[in-house]
Motif scaffolding. Structure first.
Motif, PDB file in Angstrom:
ATOM      1  N   ARG A  33       1.208  -1.280  -0.029  1.00  0.00           N
ATOM      2  CA  ARG A  33       0.222   0.230   0.002  1.00  0.00           C
ATOM      3  C   ARG A  33       1.069   1.640  -0.073  1.00  0.00           C
ATOM      4  NH1 ARG A  33      -5.430   0.855   1.449  1.00  0.00           N
ATOM      5  NH2 ARG A  33      -5.336  -1.436   1.876  1.00  0.00           N
ATOM      6  N   LEU A  84       3.284   3.500 -19.071  1.00  0.00           N
ATOM      7  CA  LEU A  84       2.094   4.229 -17.571  1.00  0.00           C
ATOM      8  C   LEU A  84       2.883   5.298 -17.603  1.00  0.00           C
ATOM      9  CD1 LEU A  84       0.493   3.695 -15.946  1.00  0.00           C
ATOM     10  CD2 LEU A  84       1.867   2.411 -14.154  1.00  0.00           C
ATOM     11  N   SER A  99       0.594   9.332 -17.337  1.00  0.00           N
ATOM     12  CA  SER A  99       1.209  10.027 -16.714  1.00  0.00           C
ATOM     13  C   SER A  99       1.633  11.465 -17.009  1.00  0.00           C
ATOM     14  CB  SER A  99       1.732   9.097 -15.615  1.00  0.00           C
ATOM     15  OG  SER A  99       3.671  10.320 -16.032  1.00  0.00           O
ATOM     16  N   THR A 107       5.288   0.346  -8.595  1.00  0.00           N
ATOM     17  CA  THR A 107       3.505   0.614  -9.075  1.00  0.00           C
ATOM     18  C   THR A 107       3.137   0.540 -10.744  1.00  0.00           C
ATOM     19  OG1 THR A 107       1.336   1.678  -8.535  1.00  0.00           O
ATOM     20  CG2 THR A 107       3.011   3.107  -8.603  1.00  0.00           C
ATOM     21  N   GLN A 108       1.578  -0.065 -10.751  1.00  0.00           N
ATOM     22  CA  GLN A 108       0.992  -0.349 -12.207  1.00  0.00           C
ATOM     23  C   GLN A 108       0.514   0.561 -11.849  1.00  0.00           C
ATOM     24  OE1 GLN A 108      -0.096  -4.826 -13.255  1.00  0.00           O
ATOM     25  NE2 GLN A 108       2.733  -4.580 -12.495  1.00  0.00           N
ATOM     26  N   ASN A 109      -0.104   1.061 -10.286  1.00  0.00           N
ATOM     27  CA  ASN A 109      -1.469   2.248 -10.561  1.00  0.00           C
ATOM     28  C   ASN A 109      -0.900   3.834 -10.672  1.00  0.00           C
ATOM     29  OD1 ASN A 109      -3.365   3.646  -9.150  1.00  0.00           O
ATOM     30  ND2 ASN A 109      -4.043   2.096  -7.398  1.00  0.00           N
ATOM     31  N   ALA A 137      -2.500   6.435 -10.133  1.00  0.00           N
ATOM     32  CA  ALA A 137      -3.011   7.322  -8.343  1.00  0.00           C
ATOM     33  C   ALA A 137      -1.977   7.414  -7.930  1.00  0.00           C
ATOM     34  CB  ALA A 137      -4.551   6.432  -7.849  1.00  0.00           C
ATOM     35  N   GLU A 138      -1.195   6.479  -7.741  1.00  0.00           N
ATOM     36  CA  GLU A 138      -0.359   6.021  -6.813  1.00  0.00           C
ATOM     37  C   GLU A 138       1.112   6.612  -7.204  1.00  0.00           C
ATOM     38  OE1 GLU A 138      -1.104   1.642  -4.436  1.00  0.00           O
ATOM     39  OE2 GLU A 138       0.149   1.928  -6.444  1.00  0.00           O
ATOM     40  N   GLU A 141      -7.734  11.047 -16.224  1.00  0.00           N
ATOM     41  CA  GLU A 141      -7.671   9.715 -15.644  1.00  0.00           C
ATOM     42  C   GLU A 141      -7.877   9.415 -13.970  1.00  0.00           C
ATOM     43  OE1 GLU A 141      -6.980   6.977 -17.567  1.00  0.00           O
ATOM     44  OE2 GLU A 141      -5.676   8.229 -19.673  1.00  0.00           O
ATOM     45  N   LEU A 142      -7.958  10.347 -13.183  1.00  0.00           N
ATOM     46  CA  LEU A 142      -8.081  10.169 -11.877  1.00  0.00           C
ATOM     47  C   LEU A 142      -8.609  11.427 -11.355  1.00  0.00           C
ATOM     48  CD1 LEU A 142      -4.317  10.034 -10.785  1.00  0.00           C
ATOM     49  CD2 LEU A 142      -5.908   7.896 -10.977  1.00  0.00           C
TER      50      LEU A 142
END
Length: 956
Positions: free
Chosen positions: A181, A243, A247, A680-682, A684-685, A733-734
Motif C-alpha cells: 500500500r 504508464l 502519466s 507501481t502499476q497504479n 493514482a499511486e 485519468e483520475l
C-alpha cells in the motif's frame, strides 16, 4: 589527457567508519534579550492591533486563517535531522542494542527463518516521517484510507511491532501477501474557491518513499538516500514506459552530491580499509539493498541480480588485524557513504589543488577597485585555501591589451622580488619562462603575500582599456593543462581584443522581442570549443564578472558551463560602495575556502530495465552516461532523466550515483548515493507520490535548455503547456470528470506546482519584459540551471516575512535546538502588505526590506535608530546594530533567511540587502514588486488569473 580513473568500473573502495558531528546551527549564538521586553504593538499604533500579515483569523488577509508553519528544510524535523532517538547520519546505529547475527539477513534458503527486525524499517525516516501526505491547512478535505490504510501506515512507522495473524490481516486471502500500500491519493480543489496553495506547502517534505518490509539488508534508518542528496520526481515509479508516458510526469533525479562546502560540516561516513565489493557485471557498489546468499559468502547485486563473491577481507580489519562485524559496515547501513580508493588503481598521482588567478588590469578593472579588492581578499584568505597536503599551488596572471605573467620565487631563494613578464603576442601566446609561474603556497607564502600587497600599485595609473581575456585564457590553459586545476577569472570589461574578441551587441530595442533570443546565444564559438578543450585536460573555469557596461555573460558563461565551474555576476559593482566590497570579499573568501572535488566523474547506475537518458548541469557529457567535472563544486545540483526501456518486475527499483574524485588534500575518493523507489502499476499511486519541487527543478533545467535553443517565448509556452497537460491528464485519468462549482482538481501533494511554474515563468531568466538587460537575464539562466534545490525553490518562489507583527518567539533562538525561529512565511501577493508594515522579501540572491508608507516612528526608530523615515538610506544598505530588542530580532531573521546550511545545501552567496520605501524610489519599488509572483505585473498574469487560464484550458 585521460582521466586518472581509467574507467570508473576499475575503481575500488576503501573503508573504515568515521563520522563527524553534524553542523550546529551557526545562528544559535544569538543572545536572548534579558528581561523579555513586551512586544511593541507597532500595528496597533496605526490601525487595530492584530491586523497584519501574521494576524489571527478575522484580521487582514481575507483568505482566512494562516496555516501553522510547517517545518523548514533545516528545522528540527528538516531533511538533515535524524528522528528522535535515531543515530545521526554518518554514525553507526545501535539497533536497540541487538546484535544482528552474522550472515542471517538475505539467506538463500527460502525456508530459513529471518532474524527479527523492527517493523517498517524499509522506510527510512529522515526527519519527521509523514504517514500520510496530509494537507497543511485545517479544513482541507483529506481522504481517510480506512482501517487497513491506517494499519499499514502505523506499520511503516514501526508502531505495533506484532503483525496480525494471516487470517486477520485486512486484504489477505488464503495467506497470500497483501499488495504493497503506497501513498494514498488526496485530491484537492486548487482553485481560489477550494483549498489553494499556501507557501507553507513548500516546507512539507516530499511524499514518503514506502518500501516493502525487509527491503534493506540491515534495519538501519539511513538505508535509503535522504532527499537533501538525491530527490526523485516520483517516489513511486511506474513499472512500464507506457504508464510513465500516460502519466505525463517526468522521471528524473535531482542530485546534490554534497550538502556542505566543507567535509568537516558533512556527516557522511568515510571508509579507509580499501575493501573491494562491486558487482562484476554492472559495477554497482554493494549497498543496503544488496542481499547475501550461501552463508553470506556471496552477495546478489540489487541492480542486475548477478551473484558475486564477498571479498575475503569484508569481515576483517587489516589495520587492527582482527575480525569485524560485517553488519556495522557503513556501506550496508548508509545509503550515502564515501570510500577511499587504493593507489594501485590510478593512472597518475592524485592531482594537487591549483588556482590560477587571471586579473583584469584594464582601466575598468583598476578604477572600479576590483584589482585592489580581489588581491587583498586572496591575501587575507591564504590560510583558508585548502592545503592540508602542502601541495597547493598558485599562479597569477594579469590582462589588459597585453598578457602579464608573474614569476614569484620561493621564500628561501636569493631574491624575494617577484618579476612581471609581459607578452604582447595575443594570437600565439607563449610561456615566457619554464618555472616559478606556478608556485607552491607553502614554499613561497611570504613572497606571495609581498606580491599581492604590491599588485595594485603596478597598474595604479593605467589608461589601457583593452581586454585580451580570450588570449589570457589560452595562455593560462597552457600554463596548467599538464596538471589540471582551476582558472579564476576576475573581469570588469568586455573582451575586446585578441582571441575570442566580443562586440558590444546589446540593443535595448531588441529586448522583449523575438530578436532578443539571439542575444542569449554565444557570440563567438571560441567560448564553447575552448571550454570543451579545458574539460579534457582537467581545467575548470570560474568567472567573476563585474562590469557596469555590457559584458556578454551569455558568451562568457559557456566557460564554466562545460568545465564544472560557476558564473558569479556583480552588475555595476564598485569597491567604493562598502556593501559591494563586503559582499564580494565575503563570497570570494568563502569560495577560496570551499573544498572541491578534482578530476571528478559522475555516473548513474540503475536497476535492469532503466537507464539514464538525459543530463543537465554544469559539466561535459564525455560519453552516453559519464559526466566529467575537472572540478566538482559543492554548491551545485544536477538533473539526470531516467528512461524505462523494459518493464520493471521488482517491488522496488534502485538507482545509484557514484562520484569519483580527488579531494583537495590529495586523496582519491568515491562517494556513493543509493536510492530505492517502490514500483507501481497504479497511476493514482504515481501521482500521489510525485514530488512537486523536484518536478519544478527538472522543468527549470528544461526551460533553460529551451530558452537557449528556441527562445524565451517557447520556453514560457512549454512550461505553461506542461502544467495544462498534467491537469488534463489528472482530470481524465483520475479526476472522475468535472467538479462542481468551477473547481480545479489536483493531488494535494502537487498543490503548489501551478504557483511554482508561474514563479518559473516570471523569474528574471524567463520573464516576458523589455526592461531586463541581457547580462542579468543570462546570469539568471545560469542560476536556474545550477542552484541546489532548496535555493532554486526560493529563487523561483521567494520568501516573504512580516516583521512588524512577528510572533513573540520569532527572531529568537529556539529553546530546544537553538536555531533562530522564523516568522510564518506569507504568499507572494501585495494583498499581504499593509501600509504600516515592515517586511522581508528574499529570493536567496537579493534581500529587500520593505517599509510601508505609514510605518509608525516607533517601529522605524527601534529597527533603524532614527524616527525620521526620510533620513533612511534607500537601496543597498546594512542594518545598524542597536541595543533594542526589535533591532536584534529583525537582524536575526534577516541573517537566518540567508542561512543556506540550515536549508541543507552549500553556497557562497551572501544576498545584498536593499531598503525599499513604499513611498520612495519608484525603480527600487518596482524591482521588489517583480518578486511578488502572485501579483499581476509587467506583461505577466496574477496567480488567480493563471489558475483561471489553466481551468479554462483543462475544462474546455
Amino acid at each position: 589527457m585521460t582521466t586518472p580513473y581509467q574507467d570508473d568500473g576499475q575503481q575500488q573502495w576503501a573503508a573504515e567508519g568515521q563520522a563527524d558531528e553534524g553542523y550546529a546551527d551557526s545562528a544559535a549564538t544569538t543572545a536572548v534579550p534579558a528581561g523579555g521586553k513586551k512586544k511593541r504593538a507597532y500595528a496597533g499604533q496605526a490601525y487595530e492591533f492584530g491586523a497584519g500579515g501574521n494576524a489571527a483569523p478575522g484580521g487582514q488577509g481575507a483568505a482566512g486563517a494562516q496555516p501553522p508553519a510547517a517545518v523548514g528544510y533545516g528545522g528540527a524535523a528538516g531533511y538533515g535531522a535524524a528522528p528522535v532517538g535515531a543515530a545521526s547520519y554518518g554514525q553507526p546505529a545501535s539497533y536497540g542494542g541487538q546484535q544482528v547475527p552474522y550472515g542471517a539477513p538475505g539467506s538463500a534458503d527460502p525456508n530459513a527463518t529471518p532474524i527479527a527486525q523492527p517493523a517498517g524499517y524499509g522506510q527510512p525516516q529522515y526527519g519527521q516521517p509523514q504517514p500520510l501526505y496530509e494537507a497543511p491547512q485545517q479544513g482541507y478535505p483529506v481522504q481517510t484510507p480506512g482501517v487497513a490504510g491506517v494499519t499499514q501506515q502505523f506499520g511503516q512507522m514501526g508502531v505495533g511491532a506484532q503483525p496480525l495473524p494471516a487470517a486477520q490481516q485486512p486484504g489477505l486471502q488464503g495467506g497470500l501477501a497483501p499488495a504493497q500500500r503506497l501513498n494514498p491519493l488526496v485530491p484537492v480543489d486548487i482553485s481560489a474557491q477550494g483549498a489553494p496553495f499556501h507557501v507553507s506547502d513548500l516546507d512539507l517534505p516530499p511524499p514518503p518513499i514506502i518500501l516493502p518490509p525487509n527491503s534493506s539488508v540491515t534495519p538501519s534508518p539511513h538505508s535509503n538516500c535522504p532527499p537533501k542528496y538525491v530527490r526523485s520526481t516520483l517516489n513511486a515509479m511506474p513499472t512500464t514506459s507506457s504508464l510513465l508516458k500516460k502519466s505525463k510526469l517526468p522521471f528524473a533525479l535531482i542530485i546534490q552530491p554534497y550538502a556542505t562546502l566543507h567535509d568537516a560540516e558533512d556527516d557522511v561516513p568515510v571508509q579507509y580499509d580499501q575493501v573491494i565489493a562491486r558487482c562484476r557485471r554492472c559495477r554497482t557498489y554493494i549497498n543496503p539493498f544488496a542481499s547475501f546468499l550461501d552463508h553470506s559468502h556471496r552477495w546478489r547485486c540489487n541492480m542486475c541480480n548477478l551473484t558475486n563473491d564477498v571479498p575475503q577481507s569484508f569481515d576483517w580489519d587489516g589495520a587492527k588485524q582482527q575480525s569485524v562485524d560485517r553488519w556495522q559496515r557503513p556501506e550496508l547501513n548508509y545509503a550515502v557513504s564515501e570510500f577511499v580508493a587504493p593507489q594501485e588503481y590510478m593512472v597518475r598521482a592524485p592531482q594537487p589543488l591549483i588556482y590560477l588567478f587571471i586579473f583584469d588590469v584594464s582601466y575598468a578593472g583598476v578604477t572600479s577597485g576590483l584589482l585592489a579588492t580581489s588581491a587583498r581578499c586572496i591575501l587575507e584568505s591564504l590560510d583558508r585555501i585548502p592545503n592540508t597536503d602542502r601541495r597547493t599551488r598558485l599562479g597569477f596572471m594579469a590582462v589588459d591589451s597585453s598578457l602579464h605573467y608573474f614569476q614569484i620565487p620561493r621564500d628561501e631563494g636569493e631574491s624575494s622580488d617577484s618579476r612581471m613578464l609581459v607578452v604582447s603576442d595575443l594570437d600565439e601566446p607563449f610561456l615566457p619562462t619554464p618555472d616559478d609561474l606556478l608556485v607552491n603556497l607553502s614554499e613561497a607564502r611570504s613572497n606571495i603575500e609581498t606580491f599581492l600587497g604590491r599588485l595594485q600599485g603596478m597598474f595604479a595609473s593605467t589608461q589601457n582599456s583593452g581586454s585580451a581575456m580570450g588570449s589570457a585564457l589560452r595562455a593560462g590553459h597552457k600554463l596548467i593543462s599538464h596538471v589540471g586545476g582551476k582558472m579564476v577569472v576576475l573581469s570588469a570589461s568586455l573582451p575586446n581584443t585578441g582571441f575570442g574578441k566580443l562586440d558590444m551587441r546589446e540593443d535595448k530595442k531588441l529586448l522583449g522581442t523575438s530578436k532578443e533570443n539571439a542575444l542569449l546565444q554565444t557570440q563567438n564559438s571560441f567560448y564553447k570549443s575552448f571550454a570543451v578543450e579545458c574539460s579534457k585536460t582537467q581545467v575548470s573555469i570560474d568567472m567573476f564578472l563585474f562590469s557596469a557596461q555590457y559584458q556578454d555573460v551569455a558568451s562568457l558563461s559557456n566557460l564554466p558551463r562545460y568545465t564544472g565551474g560557476q558564473t558569479y555576476f556583480y552588475p555595476a559593482w564598485n569597491a567604493a560602495r562598502t556593501e559591494d566590497a563586503i559582499k564580494f570579499g565575503t563570497e570570494f573568501s568563502d569560495y577560496l575556502s570551499a573544498e572541491i572535488g578534482l578530476e571528478a566523474v559522475l555516473r548513474v547506475r540503475t536497476t535492469t530495465g532503466l537507464r539514464p537518458s538525459a543530463f543537465y548541469g554544469n559539466f561535459f557529457n564525455r560519453s552516453s552516461d559519464l559526466c566529467a567535472f575537472p572540478a566538482m563544486p559543492r554548491d551545485q545540483a544536477y538533473v539526470v532523466e531516467i528512461a524505462i526501456d523494459e518493464s520493471v518486475t521488482k517491488a522496488f527499483a534502485c538507482l545509484q550515483v557514484g562520484v569519483l574524485h580527488t579531494t583537495c588534500n590529495g586523496e582519491r575518493r568515491i562517494r556513493v548515493l543509493t536510492l530505492s523507489i517502490p514500483t507501481t502499476q497504479n497511476l493514482a499511486e504515481v501521482y500521489a507520490s510525485a514530488d512537486q519541487q523536484a518536478i519544478t527543478a527538472y522543468f527549470a533545467h528544461k526551460a533553460v535548455e529551451r530558452a537557449l535553443s528556441s527562445g524565451l517565448d517557447a520556453a514560457r509556452d512549454a512550461v505553461q503547456a506542461k502544467m495544462i497537460e498534467l491537469l488534463q491528464t489528472y482530470r481524465k485519468e483520475l479526476g472522475g470528470g468535472n467538479m462542481g462549482g468551477g473547481g480545479l482538481q489536483f493531488p494535494g501533494n502537487l498543490r503548489g506546482m501551478p504557483m511554482l511554474f508561474l514563479g518559473l515563468m516570471k523569474n528574471l531568466g524567463l520573464r516576458k519584459s523589455a526592461q531586463i538587460p541581457t547580462d542579468l537575464r543570462s546570469a539568471a539562466l545560469c542560476l536556474l540551471s545550477t542552484l541546489p534545490l532548496p535555493l532554486l525553490m526560493q529563487y523561483i518562489y521567494p520568501r516573504l516575512y512580516s516583521l512588524h507583527d512577528m510572533p513573540d518567539d520569532a527572531g529568537l533562538p529556539h529553546p530546544d535546538h537553538g536555531a533562530i525561529v522564523m516568522p510564518p512565511a506569507l504568499n507572494l501577493t501585495s494583498g499581504n502588505l499593509v501600509p504600516y508594515g515592515l517586511y522581508l522579501l528574499d529570493d536567496g540572491q537579493t534581500q529587500f526590506l520593505w517599509l510601508g508608507r505609514d510605518a509608525v516612528p516607533a517601529l522605524i526608530n527601534d529597527v533603524f535608530g532614527t524616527g525620521d523615515k526620510n533620513a533612511l538610506k534607500q537601496g543597498k544598505t546594512s542594518l545598524p546594530v542597536l541595543d533594542s530588542e526589535m533591532n536584534e530580532r529583525v537582524r536575526a531573521v534577516v541573517e537566518k533567511s540567508r542561512d543556506h546550511r540550515g536549508k541543507g545545501c552549500g553556497s557562497v552567496i551572501v544576498p545584498p540587502l536593499y531598503l525599499i520605501r513604499e513611498d520612495g524610489e519608484p525603480s527600487l519599488r518596482l524591482w521588489a514588486q517583480t518578486l511578488l509572483v502572485e501579483d499581476r505585473a509587467d506583461q505577466g498574469v496574477s496567480g488567480a488569473q493563471f489558475l483561471g487560464v489553466l481551468r479554462e484550458k483543462v475544462v474546455s
